[in-house]
Design a protein around this motif. Sequence first.
Motif, PDB file in Angstrom:
ATOM      1  N   TYR A  87      42.517  40.574  39.582  1.00 56.17           N
ATOM      2  CA  TYR A  87      41.511  41.631  39.421  1.00 56.17           C
ATOM      3  C   TYR A  87      40.091  41.064  39.492  1.00 56.17           C
ATOM      4  N   GLY A  88      39.897  39.982  40.258  1.00 55.73           N
ATOM      5  CA  GLY A  88      38.571  39.408  40.453  1.00 55.73           C
ATOM      6  C   GLY A  88      38.053  38.589  39.289  1.00 55.73           C
ATOM      7  N   GLN A  89      38.908  38.273  38.312  1.00 54.92           N
ATOM      8  CA  GLN A  89      38.482  37.501  37.153  1.00 54.92           C
ATOM      9  C   GLN A  89      39.475  36.377  36.890  1.00 54.92           C
ATOM     10  N   GLN A  90      39.003  35.338  36.221  1.00 52.49           N
ATOM     11  CA  GLN A  90      39.880  34.235  35.852  1.00 52.49           C
ATOM     12  C   GLN A  90      40.296  34.394  34.398  1.00 52.49           C
ATOM     13  N   PHE A  91      41.586  34.146  34.116  1.00 50.02           N
ATOM     14  CA  PHE A  91      42.144  34.264  32.779  1.00 50.02           C
ATOM     15  C   PHE A  91      43.010  33.051  32.473  1.00 50.02           C
ATOM     16  N   GLU A  92      43.142  32.732  31.190  1.00 50.90           N
ATOM     17  CA  GLU A  92      44.112  31.745  30.730  1.00 50.90           C
ATOM     18  C   GLU A  92      45.303  32.517  30.166  1.00 50.90           C
ATOM     19  N   VAL A  93      46.488  32.273  30.678  1.00 52.42           N
ATOM     20  CA  VAL A  93      47.687  32.954  30.207  1.00 52.42           C
ATOM     21  C   VAL A  93      48.074  32.363  28.857  1.00 52.42           C
ATOM     22  N   ILE A  94      48.325  33.234  27.853  1.00 46.61           N
ATOM     23  CA  ILE A  94      48.704  32.750  26.525  1.00 46.61           C
ATOM     24  C   ILE A  94      50.054  33.282  26.074  1.00 46.61           C
ATOM     25  N   SER A  95      50.766  34.010  26.941  1.00 44.53           N
ATOM     26  CA  SER A  95      52.110  34.474  26.594  1.00 44.53           C
ATOM     27  C   SER A  95      52.972  34.511  27.839  1.00 44.53           C
ATOM     28  N   ASP A  96      54.274  34.544  27.630  1.00 41.79           N
ATOM     29  CA  ASP A  96      55.184  34.799  28.736  1.00 41.79           C
ATOM     30  C   ASP A  96      55.084  36.274  29.093  1.00 41.79           C
ATOM     31  N   PRO A  97      55.414  36.662  30.323  1.00 37.79           N
ATOM     32  CA  PRO A  97      55.421  38.083  30.692  1.00 37.79           C
ATOM     33  C   PRO A  97      56.444  38.850  29.872  1.00 37.79           C
ATOM     34  N   PHE A  98      56.113  40.099  29.522  1.00 37.12           N
ATOM     35  CA  PHE A  98      57.046  40.944  28.783  1.00 37.12           C
ATOM     36  C   PHE A  98      56.847  42.398  29.193  1.00 37.12           C
ATOM     37  N   PRO A  99      57.933  43.215  29.078  1.00 35.45           N
ATOM     38  CA  PRO A  99      57.832  44.618  29.478  1.00 35.45           C
ATOM     39  C   PRO A  99      57.036  45.431  28.456  1.00 35.45           C
ATOM     40  N   GLU A 100      56.255  46.383  28.977  1.00 36.82           N
ATOM     41  CA  GLU A 100      55.501  47.291  28.114  1.00 36.82           C
ATOM     42  C   GLU A 100      55.099  48.525  28.906  1.00 36.82           C
ATOM     43  N   GLU A 101      55.421  49.694  28.388  1.00 37.80           N
ATOM     44  CA  GLU A 101      55.016  50.981  28.962  1.00 37.80           C
ATOM     45  C   GLU A 101      55.239  51.077  30.469  1.00 37.80           C
ATOM     46  N   GLY A 102      56.460  50.837  30.901  1.00 36.92           N
ATOM     47  CA  GLY A 102      56.798  51.011  32.303  1.00 36.92           C
ATOM     48  C   GLY A 102      56.288  49.933  33.238  1.00 36.92           C
ATOM     49  N   GLY A 103      55.854  48.816  32.710  1.00 33.22           N
ATOM     50  CA  GLY A 103      55.373  47.727  33.540  1.00 33.22           C
ATOM     51  C   GLY A 103      55.628  46.398  32.866  1.00 33.22           C
ATOM     52  N   VAL A 104      55.042  45.365  33.417  1.00 38.80           N
ATOM     53  CA  VAL A 104      55.137  44.022  32.842  1.00 38.80           C
ATOM     54  C   VAL A 104      53.720  43.568  32.541  1.00 38.80           C
ATOM     55  N   VAL A 105      53.529  42.999  31.358  1.00 40.49           N
ATOM     56  CA  VAL A 105      52.201  42.560  30.933  1.00 40.49           C
ATOM     57  C   VAL A 105      52.272  41.117  30.440  1.00 40.49           C
ATOM     58  N   ILE A 106      51.110  40.516  30.345  1.00 43.29           N
ATOM     59  CA  ILE A 106      50.954  39.201  29.737  1.00 43.29           C
ATOM     60  C   ILE A 106      49.731  39.252  28.848  1.00 43.29           C
ATOM     61  N   ARG A 107      49.699  38.376  27.858  1.00 45.14           N
ATOM     62  CA  ARG A 107      48.504  38.247  27.048  1.00 45.14           C
ATOM     63  C   ARG A 107      47.683  37.118  27.662  1.00 45.14           C
ATOM     64  N   VAL A 108      46.388  37.366  27.786  1.00 42.81           N
ATOM     65  CA  VAL A 108      45.485  36.398  28.404  1.00 42.81           C
ATOM     66  C   VAL A 108      44.232  36.236  27.570  1.00 42.81           C
TER      67      VAL A 108
END
Length: 65
Positions: A15-36
């Motif tokens: 999405y045009g930004q840099q992030f540091e991933v701090i969690s493994d991917p997990f399902p949430e509300e019909g999609g997959v999310v990560i904490r960054v």
Amino acid sequence: MKHLGYFPSALIRVYGQQFEVISDPFPEEGGVVIRVKTKTGKIRTLKVPVTILQVAGGAPRDQAA
């Protein structure tokens, strides 16, 4: 998805930004999310783009003929 760089402590650009991933991917509300963590240190939940899920084999591809 880990082979695509979506694992804790990895740096990703989405999405045009840099992030540091701090969690493994997990399902949430019909999609997959990560904490960054943003460059400013803010913690966010980020929805993984559908195209990444398709490449990783985590979402069905459109079967239109």
